[in-house]
Design a protein around this motif. Structure first.
Motif, PDB file in Angstrom:
ATOM      1  N   PRO A  85     -23.502  17.181  25.626  1.00 16.17           N
ATOM      2  CA  PRO A  85     -24.156  18.263  26.371  1.00 16.17           C
ATOM      3  C   PRO A  85     -23.395  18.710  27.617  1.00 16.17           C
ATOM      4  O   PRO A  85     -23.247  19.914  27.861  1.00 16.17           O
ATOM      5  N   LEU A  86     -22.905  17.762  28.406  1.00 20.73           N
ATOM      6  CA  LEU A  86     -22.193  18.118  29.634  1.00 20.73           C
ATOM      7  C   LEU A  86     -20.847  18.751  29.318  1.00 20.73           C
ATOM      8  O   LEU A  86     -20.472  19.786  29.894  1.00 20.73           O
ATOM      9  N   ILE A  87     -20.118  18.160  28.395  1.00 18.50           N
ATOM     10  CA  ILE A  87     -18.812  18.700  28.008  1.00 18.50           C
ATOM     11  C   ILE A  87     -18.966  20.080  27.370  1.00 18.50           C
ATOM     12  O   ILE A  87     -18.228  21.020  27.698  1.00 18.50           O
ATOM     13  N   SER A  88     -19.924  20.221  26.489  1.00 20.00           N
ATOM     14  CA  SER A  88     -20.141  21.499  25.799  1.00 20.00           C
ATOM     15  C   SER A  88     -20.524  22.594  26.786  1.00 20.00           C
ATOM     16  O   SER A  88     -20.037  23.727  26.691  1.00 20.00           O
ATOM     17  N   ALA A  89     -21.393  22.257  27.736  1.00 19.07           N
ATOM     18  CA  ALA A  89     -21.817  23.240  28.728  1.00 19.07           C
ATOM     19  C   ALA A  89     -20.636  23.705  29.579  1.00 19.07           C
ATOM     20  O   ALA A  89     -20.513  24.896  29.905  1.00 19.07           O
ATOM     21  N   THR A  90     -19.754  22.761  29.916  1.00 19.01           N
ATOM     22  CA  THR A  90     -18.591  23.104  30.739  1.00 19.01           C
ATOM     23  C   THR A  90     -17.578  23.934  29.965  1.00 19.01           C
ATOM     24  O   THR A  90     -17.069  24.948  30.456  1.00 19.01           O
ATOM     25  N   LEU A  91     -17.282  23.530  28.743  1.00 19.79           N
ATOM     26  CA  LEU A  91     -16.277  24.233  27.942  1.00 19.79           C
ATOM     27  C   LEU A  91     -16.740  25.615  27.489  1.00 19.79           C
ATOM     28  O   LEU A  91     -15.912  26.491  27.209  1.00 19.79           O
ATOM     29  N   SER A  92     -18.044  25.820  27.393  1.00 22.59           N
ATOM     30  CA  SER A  92     -18.560  27.115  26.953  1.00 22.59           C
ATOM     31  C   SER A  92     -18.844  28.051  28.121  1.00 22.59           C
ATOM     32  O   SER A  92     -19.232  29.205  27.921  1.00 22.59           O
ATOM     33  N   ALA A  93     -18.631  27.569  29.349  1.00 22.93           N
ATOM     34  CA  ALA A  93     -18.863  28.400  30.527  1.00 22.93           C
ATOM     35  C   ALA A  93     -17.861  29.555  30.567  1.00 22.93           C
ATOM     36  O   ALA A  93     -16.727  29.428  30.102  1.00 22.93           O
ATOM     37  N   PRO A  94     -18.273  30.702  31.118  1.00 18.06           N
ATOM     38  CA  PRO A  94     -17.363  31.859  31.211  1.00 18.06           C
ATOM     39  C   PRO A  94     -16.038  31.520  31.889  1.00 18.06           C
ATOM     40  O   PRO A  94     -14.987  32.032  31.491  1.00 18.06           O
ATOM     41  N   LEU A  95     -16.066  30.653  32.903  1.00 24.57           N
ATOM     42  CA  LEU A  95     -14.819  30.288  33.586  1.00 24.57           C
ATOM     43  C   LEU A  95     -13.868  29.555  32.648  1.00 24.57           C
ATOM     44  O   LEU A  95     -12.659  29.822  32.643  1.00 24.57           O
ATOM     45  N   SER A  96     -14.390  28.643  31.841  1.00 23.77           N
ATOM     46  CA  SER A  96     -13.534  27.915  30.892  1.00 23.77           C
ATOM     47  C   SER A  96     -12.916  28.864  29.883  1.00 23.77           C
ATOM     48  O   SER A  96     -11.737  28.722  29.514  1.00 23.77           O
ATOM     49  N   ILE A  97     -13.688  29.817  29.426  1.00 26.39           N
ATOM     50  CA  ILE A  97     -13.172  30.808  28.471  1.00 26.39           C
ATOM     51  C   ILE A  97     -12.050  31.623  29.115  1.00 26.39           C
ATOM     52  O   ILE A  97     -11.024  31.906  28.491  1.00 26.39           O
ATOM     53  N   TYR A  98     -12.245  31.988  30.371  1.00 27.78           N
ATOM     54  CA  TYR A  98     -11.209  32.733  31.107  1.00 27.78           C
ATOM     55  C   TYR A  98      -9.944  31.898  31.249  1.00 27.78           C
ATOM     56  O   TYR A  98      -8.824  32.393  31.011  1.00 27.78           O
ATOM     57  N   LEU A  99     -10.080  30.634  31.624  1.00 25.17           N
ATOM     58  CA  LEU A  99      -8.911  29.763  31.812  1.00 25.17           C
ATOM     59  C   LEU A  99      -8.177  29.524  30.499  1.00 25.17           C
ATOM     60  O   LEU A  99      -6.941  29.475  30.468  1.00 25.17           O
ATOM     61  N   ASN A 119     -17.281  19.224  45.400  1.00 27.93           N
ATOM     62  CA  ASN A 119     -17.435  17.785  45.215  1.00 27.93           C
ATOM     63  C   ASN A 119     -16.272  17.177  44.434  1.00 27.93           C
ATOM     64  O   ASN A 119     -16.212  15.960  44.261  1.00 27.93           O
ATOM     65  N   GLY A 120     -15.391  18.032  43.931  1.00 24.82           N
ATOM     66  CA  GLY A 120     -14.299  17.549  43.090  1.00 24.82           C
ATOM     67  C   GLY A 120     -14.683  17.434  41.631  1.00 24.82           C
ATOM     68  O   GLY A 120     -13.945  16.842  40.835  1.00 24.82           O
ATOM     69  N   LEU A 121     -15.835  18.013  41.258  1.00 18.59           N
ATOM     70  CA  LEU A 121     -16.289  17.998  39.861  1.00 18.59           C
ATOM     71  C   LEU A 121     -15.798  19.235  39.127  1.00 18.59           C
ATOM     72  O   LEU A 121     -15.675  20.319  39.715  1.00 18.59           O
ATOM     73  N   ASN A 122     -15.526  19.089  37.844  1.00 14.75           N
ATOM     74  CA  ASN A 122     -15.048  20.209  37.048  1.00 14.75           C
ATOM     75  C   ASN A 122     -16.074  21.337  37.002  1.00 14.75           C
ATOM     76  O   ASN A 122     -17.267  21.099  36.828  1.00 14.75           O
ATOM     77  N   VAL A 123     -15.570  22.558  37.115  1.00 14.72           N
ATOM     78  CA  VAL A 123     -16.402  23.752  36.933  1.00 14.72           C
ATOM     79  C   VAL A 123     -16.013  24.446  35.636  1.00 14.72           C
ATOM     80  O   VAL A 123     -16.856  24.907  34.874  1.00 14.72           O
ATOM     81  N   GLY A 124     -14.723  24.516  35.389  1.00 14.49           N
ATOM     82  CA  GLY A 124     -14.203  25.126  34.166  1.00 14.49           C
ATOM     83  C   GLY A 124     -12.854  24.532  33.843  1.00 14.49           C
ATOM     84  O   GLY A 124     -12.148  24.034  34.732  1.00 14.49           O
ATOM     85  N   GLN A 125     -12.484  24.599  32.556  1.00 15.33           N
ATOM     86  CA  GLN A 125     -11.217  24.000  32.136  1.00 15.33           C
ATOM     87  C   GLN A 125     -10.790  24.573  30.796  1.00 15.33           C
ATOM     88  O   GLN A 125     -11.606  25.047  30.020  1.00 15.33           O
ATOM     89  N   SER A 126      -9.489  24.519  30.562  1.00 16.61           N
ATOM     90  CA  SER A 126      -8.954  25.072  29.318  1.00 16.61           C
ATOM     91  C   SER A 126      -8.995  24.060  28.178  1.00 16.61           C
ATOM     92  O   SER A 126      -8.815  24.423  27.020  1.00 16.61           O
ATOM     93  N   ALA A 127      -9.219  22.789  28.503  1.00 15.42           N
ATOM     94  CA  ALA A 127      -9.312  21.726  27.496  1.00 15.42           C
ATOM     95  C   ALA A 127     -10.104  20.573  28.097  1.00 15.42           C
ATOM     96  O   ALA A 127     -10.318  20.527  29.310  1.00 15.42           O
ATOM     97  N   ILE A 128     -10.528  19.643  27.258  1.00 20.69           N
ATOM     98  CA  ILE A 128     -11.315  18.507  27.749  1.00 20.69           C
ATOM     99  C   ILE A 128     -10.430  17.589  28.592  1.00 20.69           C
ATOM    100  O   ILE A 128      -9.415  17.092  28.117  1.00 20.69           O
ATOM    101  N   THR A 129     -10.828  17.372  29.828  1.00 22.05           N
ATOM    102  CA  THR A 129     -10.096  16.463  30.711  1.00 22.05           C
ATOM    103  C   THR A 129     -10.572  15.030  30.486  1.00 22.05           C
ATOM    104  O   THR A 129     -11.628  14.799  29.905  1.00 22.05           O
ATOM    105  N   GLY A 130      -9.781  14.080  30.973  1.00 20.24           N
ATOM    106  CA  GLY A 130     -10.126  12.680  30.781  1.00 20.24           C
ATOM    107  C   GLY A 130     -11.387  12.280  31.523  1.00 20.24           C
ATOM    108  O   GLY A 130     -12.145  11.425  31.083  1.00 20.24           O
ATOM    109  N   ASP A 131     -11.600  12.913  32.687  1.00 17.57           N
ATOM    110  CA  ASP A 131     -12.800  12.625  33.461  1.00 17.57           C
ATOM    111  C   ASP A 131     -13.368  13.917  34.040  1.00 17.57           C
ATOM    112  O   ASP A 131     -12.759  14.983  33.962  1.00 17.57           O
TER     113      ASP A 131
END
Length: 202
Positions: A85-99, A119-131
């Motif tokens: 759920p957390l990974i899917s929500a992050t990867l499907s976010a508009p920012l991740s799609i843009y990146l 806080n240093g937490l991921n907001v968006g990313q182009s691929a799944i990060t290790g943490d």
């Protein structure tokens, strides 16, 4: 004697093969120069970036370390689970799609991009990060707390699997209205490809 000579030749071949597989590290500062950093800042200035970071800052606020660790542990656990759920929500976010689109447009120049909140937490990313939490790493500690113009370029690393040199360009992200830091971004650069593109023969 022949067996010893043969062994020696094989050892030499192995050593030269290893050297050929890992060429000398490129000059990171010469490749990731002011012009390259300015170009990176241009696409990071797209409104989707600060809007997404500010939204997550408003949503999460200043989390305590216990809450941050819980989210990070959830992320790591989801990497091994079918339910994400957390990974899917992050990867499907508009920012991740843009990146992801930005990374694809560079045709191999960027190998990974991710954006972090205050806080240093991921907001968006182009691929799944290790943490999920990057706040304990230099990529965050040397950018977001250091001010709006902070830039930190990590040392070059040899990627044995892809046979490339790569380095991370890390920048503080700012609120376009207040010019205050709101988060940070990490852009992993394929130095081998950048060096090829910058060579006179290209």
């Amino acid at each position: 004697m022949r067996r010893i000579a043969g062994t020696l030749i094989l050892s030499i071949l192995a050593l030269t093969g290893s050297a050929a597989a890992e060429p000398p590290a490129p000059d990171v500062a010469a490749l990731i120069d002011d012009a390259f950093i300015a170009q990176t800042r241009e696409w990071l200035a797209n409104p989707i970036v600060p809007l997404s970071v500010k939204a997550q800052n408003d949503l999460r606020g200043n989390l305590d370390q216990t809450a941050i660790d819980a989210l990070d542990q959830q992320w790591v656990a989801e990497r091994k689970s079918d339910d994400k759920p957390l990974i899917s929500a992050t990867l499907s976010a508009p920012l991740s799609i843009y990146l992801l689109r930005i990374q694809a447009q560079t045709l191999g120049l960027y190998t990974e991009i991710f954006v972090m909140d205050g806080n240093g937490l991921n907001v968006g990313q182009s691929a799944i990060t290790g943490d999920y939490w990057q706040g304990d790493e230099a990529k965050f500690q040397k950018t977001f707390p250091a001010g709006a113009d902070a830039v930190f370029i990590d040392e070059a690393e040899w990627d044995e699997e892809r046979k490339i040199w790569r380095a991370q360009l890390n920048l503080a992200l700012t609120d376009p209205e207040t010019a205050k830091p709101i988060g940070a971004a990490t852009v992993e650069v394929n130095l081998t490809e950048l060096q090829r593109r910058n060579s006179p023969a290209s």
